[in-house]
Design a protein around this motif. Structure first.
Motif, PDB file in Angstrom:
ATOM      1  N   HIS A 252       2.034 -24.277  69.259  1.00  0.00           N
ATOM      2  CA  HIS A 252       3.161 -23.884  68.884  1.00  0.00           C
ATOM      3  C   HIS A 252       2.856 -22.539  68.338  1.00  0.00           C
ATOM      4  O   HIS A 252       2.359 -21.706  68.362  1.00  0.00           O
ATOM      5  N   GLU A 253       4.207 -21.680  67.109  1.00  0.00           N
ATOM      6  CA  GLU A 253       4.507 -20.595  66.748  1.00  0.00           C
ATOM      7  C   GLU A 253       4.589 -20.898  65.494  1.00  0.00           C
ATOM      8  O   GLU A 253       5.011 -21.805  65.239  1.00  0.00           O
ATOM      9  N   ARG A 254       4.646 -19.323  65.528  1.00  0.00           N
ATOM     10  CA  ARG A 254       4.693 -19.102  63.554  1.00  0.00           C
ATOM     11  C   ARG A 254       5.815 -17.640  63.830  1.00  0.00           C
ATOM     12  O   ARG A 254       5.906 -16.520  64.791  1.00  0.00           O
ATOM     13  N   GLU A 255       6.605 -18.068  62.943  1.00  0.00           N
ATOM     14  CA  GLU A 255       7.067 -17.233  62.738  1.00  0.00           C
ATOM     15  C   GLU A 255       7.272 -16.158  61.923  1.00  0.00           C
ATOM     16  O   GLU A 255       5.971 -16.179  60.157  1.00  0.00           O
ATOM     17  N   CYS A 256       6.966 -14.754  61.424  1.00  0.00           N
ATOM     18  CA  CYS A 256       6.434 -13.314  60.563  1.00  0.00           C
ATOM     19  C   CYS A 256       7.090 -12.141  60.359  1.00  0.00           C
ATOM     20  O   CYS A 256       6.541 -11.120  60.512  1.00  0.00           O
ATOM     21  N   SER A 257       8.340 -12.711  60.726  1.00  0.00           N
ATOM     22  CA  SER A 257       9.741 -11.712  60.167  1.00  0.00           C
ATOM     23  C   SER A 257       9.723 -11.032  58.880  1.00  0.00           C
ATOM     24  O   SER A 257      10.157  -9.354  58.575  1.00  0.00           O
ATOM     25  N   LEU A 258       9.541 -11.852  58.326  1.00  0.00           N
ATOM     26  CA  LEU A 258       9.126 -11.099  56.745  1.00  0.00           C
ATOM     27  C   LEU A 258       7.942  -9.804  56.328  1.00  0.00           C
ATOM     28  O   LEU A 258       7.028 -10.076  56.207  1.00  0.00           O
TER      29      LEU A 258
END
Length: 524
Positions: A228-234
């Motif tokens: 699956h995925e991770r979000e690292c936008s910050l």
């Protein structure tokens, strides 16, 4: 291929070294720590079964010395080496030297690391595999006129990037064609100094955007699966601040396409062990789904891997060791769907009000949360305190919360950080708490421009304000008095606060991190 790993050398330091050692203990694998002069008394050294000194304080004299580390592994009787992340973790020559010494390298094949170490080569390979890539141009060997024409062709705004390395170095954003040549010269100087390689390329810069990455694994039988995925936008200055899983930005169609693209990328590389395929997510147009584009493959375990472990109930380090030993991966269906939501915050010894200037020195006391936050995971290289050295990254800890919902994880993490005991150094704790409580974050609207819209200095201001400041100043004054009393070797028999004039109070002046003075008077 089947190999038994009985003693593992961890070619790293701090929290990731401690985290790898903990998994090895549960698996019955002995561990070897290597340490620099600055880390002689570090917690991770004490955790290991065996420790070997490898040199001076600076990374170039210790953790970047591949010859010394391989020699330490041989000397200590290790049969495998785990590189962690950072330092030599994505150095193909180091991986090959480990293998040449007859040891198991817990990571991808050296040729894969080498191919992905060049962002230009990586983009070529991904385009050939049918993975979406941003419009780009190679800048190596071009004169000024050709550089200008190439970037004009990419379009503005454009991002100039170093082909080698990362971490925000050798990068420039150009919005005006007249700034191109100056930006290229600056990026090339920085890349050459940081990585010994001034090769650059330019690609279209999409902003605001989101950064979403997919955790992949490959085994020696040619199987590649995703976790699956991770979000690292910050991020601030291209460094991640808060990461989460699953991503709040994906609709089901985009999520499936993203996972399939990541597995396709891994299969094209013949990928073995843990890796992360990073994508840039462009804003959706109208009612359509957002577009995504390949950014890079990180050929190592990521800093933010705990959020994946939390939502899937898996130990990724244990899986790395199993694959390195010749084990097979589970089928994609066996990995299952994410359970709940996890958020990780990187607690750094740095001052957001001073441009994120590192705060170096002794962290006298450190503890996260209380009984109400016992479920919060803390990965740290500092056991209740320690020294943040000027030679290394000033990370104090990674703090991870897992709950049934995203809001629940955010509340749990913010509460644990707010109640943390941190004494001795300025940290970004307040910035993390306010970010986790910010409406943009809670609504899932926070993107790569969050810290441009929201002043880090304001987010990082002390959490205590108004009339509460007086109470905290009084508590601090009494704590100072108690400390002085406990260390008094000369007048221990005299009652605390003794004065020849009984009505005279004791007085102390305290200065807060913002430089404001608080005068406190008290009497026993």
């Amino acid at each position: 291929m089947s190999t038994t790993i009985s003693r593992l050398l961890v070619a790293n330091r701090g929290e990731i070294a401690a985290r790898i050692i903990r998994t090895c203990r549960t698996l019955g694998i002995e561990t070897v720590a290597v340490y620099s002069d600055a880390d002689r008394d570090a917690a991770f050294v004490q955790l290991a079964d065996v420790s070997v000194a490898i040199g001076g304080e600076a990374p170039a004299d210790s953790y970047l010395r591949s010859d010394v580390i391989v020699a330490a592994a041989t000397q200590a009787g290790a049969d495998a080496v785990h590189p962690g992340y950072g330092f030599l973790s994505e150095n193909a020559e180091f991986a090959q030297s480990v293998i040449d010494a007859g040891l198991v390298f817990v990571g991808p094949r050296p040729q894969t690391i080498a191919a992905m170490g060049s962002k230009i080569e990586a983009k070529r390979l991904m385009a050939d595999a049918g993975v979406p890539v941003l419009p780009s141009a190679e800048l190596d060997g071009l004169d000024d006129a050709a550089v200008q024409a190439a970037i004009d062709g990419v379009g503005y705004p454009a991002m100039i990037k170093a082909s080698a390395g990362g971490g925000g170095r050798g990068m420039r954003i150009v919005s005006d064609p007249s700034d191109v040549l100056e930006a290229v010269a600056g990026a090339r100087r920085e890349a050459d100094a940081a990585f010994g390689d001034g090769t650059l390329f330019a690609e279209r810069y999409v902003a605001p955007s989101r950064y979403v990455e997919v955790q992949i694994f490959g085994d020696h039988d040619g199987n590649v699966v995703h976790f699956h995925e991770r979000e690292c936008s910050l991020q601030r200055r291209h460094q991640k601040v808060i990461e989460e899983a699953p991503s709040p930005s994906l609709d089901p169609t985009t999520r499936t396409a993203l996972h399939e693209a990541a597995v396709r990328a891994g299969s094209a590389l013949g990928y073995v062990n843990a890796g992360t395929v990073e994508f840039l997510l462009a804003p959706a147009v109208g009612a359509g789904s957002p577009e995504f584009f390949f950014l890079e493959v990180n050929t190592r375990l990521q800093v933010e891997h705990p959020v994946t472990e939390a939502i899937l109930g898996v130990d990724l380090v244990a899986l790395q060791l199993a694959v390195a030993s010749g084990g097979a991966l589970p089928d994609q269906a066996a990995i299952g769907a994410p359970r709940g939501h996890a958020i990780e915050a990187r607690l750094y010894a740095e001052d957001p009000a001073a441009g994120f200037r590192p705060s170096i020195g002794e962290l006298r006391s450190f503890a996260i949360g209380g009984p109400a936050h016992a479920a919060v995971r803390v990965d740290s290289g500092l056991a209740g305190g320690g020294v943040v050295s000027r030679h290394y990254d000033p990370m104090v800890a990674k703090v991870i919360a897992h709950a049934g919902s995203r809001d629940g994880a955010a509340r749990q993490l913010a509460g644990a950080l707010r109640q943390a005991t941190i004494d001795g150094l300025v940290t970004n704790r307040a910035l993390l708490v306010r970010t986790l409580q910010h409406p943009e974050f809670l609504d899932g609207r926070a993107d790569s421009a969050f810290f441009e819209r929201n002043d880090p200095a304001a987010l990082g201001a002390p959490l205590v304000d108004g009339p509460d400041v007086a109470w905290y100043a009084a508590a601090a004054a009494l704590a100072v008095q108690a400390y002085r009393r406990s260390t008094d070797r000369h007048t221990a028999g005299v009652s605390s606060g003794f004065r020849t004039v009984p009505t005279g109070p004791q007085r102390i002046a305290l200065v807060d991190p913002a430089g404001h003075e608080h005068r406190v008077s008290y009497r026993f």
